[in-house]
Design a protein around this motif. Structure first.
Motif, PDB file in Angstrom:
ATOM      1  N   ARG A   1       0.709   5.755   0.643  1.00  0.00           N
ATOM      2  CA  ARG A   1      -0.020   6.981   0.988  1.00  0.00           C
ATOM      3  C   ARG A   1       0.679   8.178   0.361  1.00  0.00           C
ATOM      4  O   ARG A   1       1.905   8.291   0.415  1.00  0.00           O
TER       5      ARG A   1
ATOM      6  N   PRO B   1      -2.995  -1.365   6.194  1.00  0.00           N
ATOM      7  CA  PRO B   1      -3.934  -0.231   6.260  1.00  0.00           C
ATOM      8  C   PRO B   1      -3.740   0.627   7.506  1.00  0.00           C
ATOM      9  O   PRO B   1      -3.722   1.865   7.428  1.00  0.00           O
TER      10      PRO B   1
ATOM     11  N   VAL C   1      -7.146  -3.062  -6.156  1.00  0.00           N
ATOM     12  CA  VAL C   1      -6.798  -2.124  -5.089  1.00  0.00           C
ATOM     13  C   VAL C   1      -8.052  -1.409  -4.602  1.00  0.00           C
ATOM     14  O   VAL C   1      -9.067  -1.332  -5.301  1.00  0.00           O
TER      15      VAL C   1
ATOM     16  N   ARG D   1      -4.138   0.775  -1.741  1.00  0.00           N
ATOM     17  CA  ARG D   1      -3.585  -0.438  -1.137  1.00  0.00           C
ATOM     18  C   ARG D   1      -4.213  -1.684  -1.749  1.00  0.00           C
ATOM     19  O   ARG D   1      -5.283  -1.620  -2.378  1.00  0.00           O
ATOM     20  N   ASP D   2      -3.529  -2.808  -1.558  1.00  0.00           N
ATOM     21  CA  ASP D   2      -4.062  -4.085  -2.024  1.00  0.00           C
ATOM     22  C   ASP D   2      -5.431  -4.347  -1.405  1.00  0.00           C
ATOM     23  O   ASP D   2      -5.640  -4.117  -0.201  1.00  0.00           O
TER      24      ASP D   2
ATOM     25  N   GLY E   1       0.840  -1.194   0.000  1.00  0.00           N
ATOM     26  CA  GLY E   1       0.000   0.000   0.000  1.00  0.00           C
ATOM     27  C   GLY E   1       0.872   1.240   0.000  1.00  0.00           C
ATOM     28  O   GLY E   1       2.064   1.183   0.323  1.00  0.00           O
TER      29      GLY E   1
ATOM     30  N   ILE F   1      -4.848   7.057   0.131  1.00  0.00           N
ATOM     31  CA  ILE F   1      -4.151   5.779   0.271  1.00  0.00           C
ATOM     32  C   ILE F   1      -4.642   4.836  -0.827  1.00  0.00           C
ATOM     33  O   ILE F   1      -5.847   4.748  -1.082  1.00  0.00           O
TER      34      ILE F   1
END
Length: 234
Positions: free
Chosen positions: A62, A146, A206, A174-175, A60, A172
């Motif tokens: 940010r 996360p 994602v 992320r997977d 992930g 963000i």
């Protein structure tokens, strides 16, 4: 779960997940293939070496400072013929800052922290011409990806902080996990092989999150004055 955090900052970064012919694009945030390649270089793996363990890490990122999208025009000469090749358009991010996170096997992550201190091969942020602004140092936290991305300190520069509002939203990407029922997009940046003769990437689902933080360094006014209010009726 243990998560490794990386602060990514450089004058220029480029994270392509698709490039066609003379167009070399960049995503607005680091790709999984780019970060896996960076970690593999730190470990001393060559392009033909296996990367399944690194690609299997949860990923992930940010965006702490989005930077500016810039474009270069580049030409090159074919050394074999001496003729000019087609003009290429290469996009990159200027003055951007990110926090990347990979989570998984604790022993592997500890090995990555050591490798980043003394990397075998030079590290770069997406393209060989874009080295990081300083040494990359990984930080291990006892959290999942996360949560680690939501709790990591904001890395934006003081100038950027002053230009932002008193409350900031940081995106963000992320997977997607088994618990996520809202897939935002699919990105073809999951690396299977970096072998130049058999380079291969797969699709990755994602999700997009937002973390909201306070910005005590803001120098923006709380609200803009309404200059037209004086023209209104009583």
């Amino acid at each position: 779960m243990t998560t490794l955090l990386l602060n990514l900052a450089a004058p220029q970064q480029a994270w392509g997940d698709s490039s066609r012919f003379t167009q070399r694009q960049t995503r607005p945030e680091p790709t999984k293939s780019g970060i896996v390649g960076l970690l593999a270089a730190a470990l001393g793996r060559r392009r033909t070496d296996p990367i399944e363990d690194l690609a299997g890490l949860t990923f992930g990122v940010r965006t702490d400072q989005a930077g500016t999208l810039e474009r270069d025009f580049q030409t090159e000469i074919d050394w074999r013929t001496g003729k000019s090749r087609a003009l290429t358009h290469r996009y990159y991010l200027a003055d951007a800052k990110f926090v990347a996170a990979v989570g998984g096997d604790e022993d592997l992550l500890h090995g990555l922290v050591e490798a980043l201190i003394n990397p075998t091969f030079p590290l770069f942020l997406g393209r060989r011409a874009f080295p990081p602004a300083g040494p990359l140092r990984g930080t291990l936290v006892d959290d999942d990806v996360p949560s680690a991305l939501k709790n990591a300190p904001w890395t934006a520069s003081p100038r950027h902080r002053r230009a932002q509002a008193g409350h900031v939203s940081l995106p963000i990407v992320r997977d997607a996990g088994p618990e996520d029922d809202r897939i935002a997009e699919s990105i073809r940046d999951h690396p299977v092989s970096f072998d130049p003769d058999a380079r291969r990437y797969e699709w990755r689902d994602v999700v997009h999150d937002i973390v909201r933080i306070d910005n005590p360094d803001s120098q923006c006014p709380a609200s803009r004055p309404d200059w037209l209010a004086a023209l209104g009726g009583s």
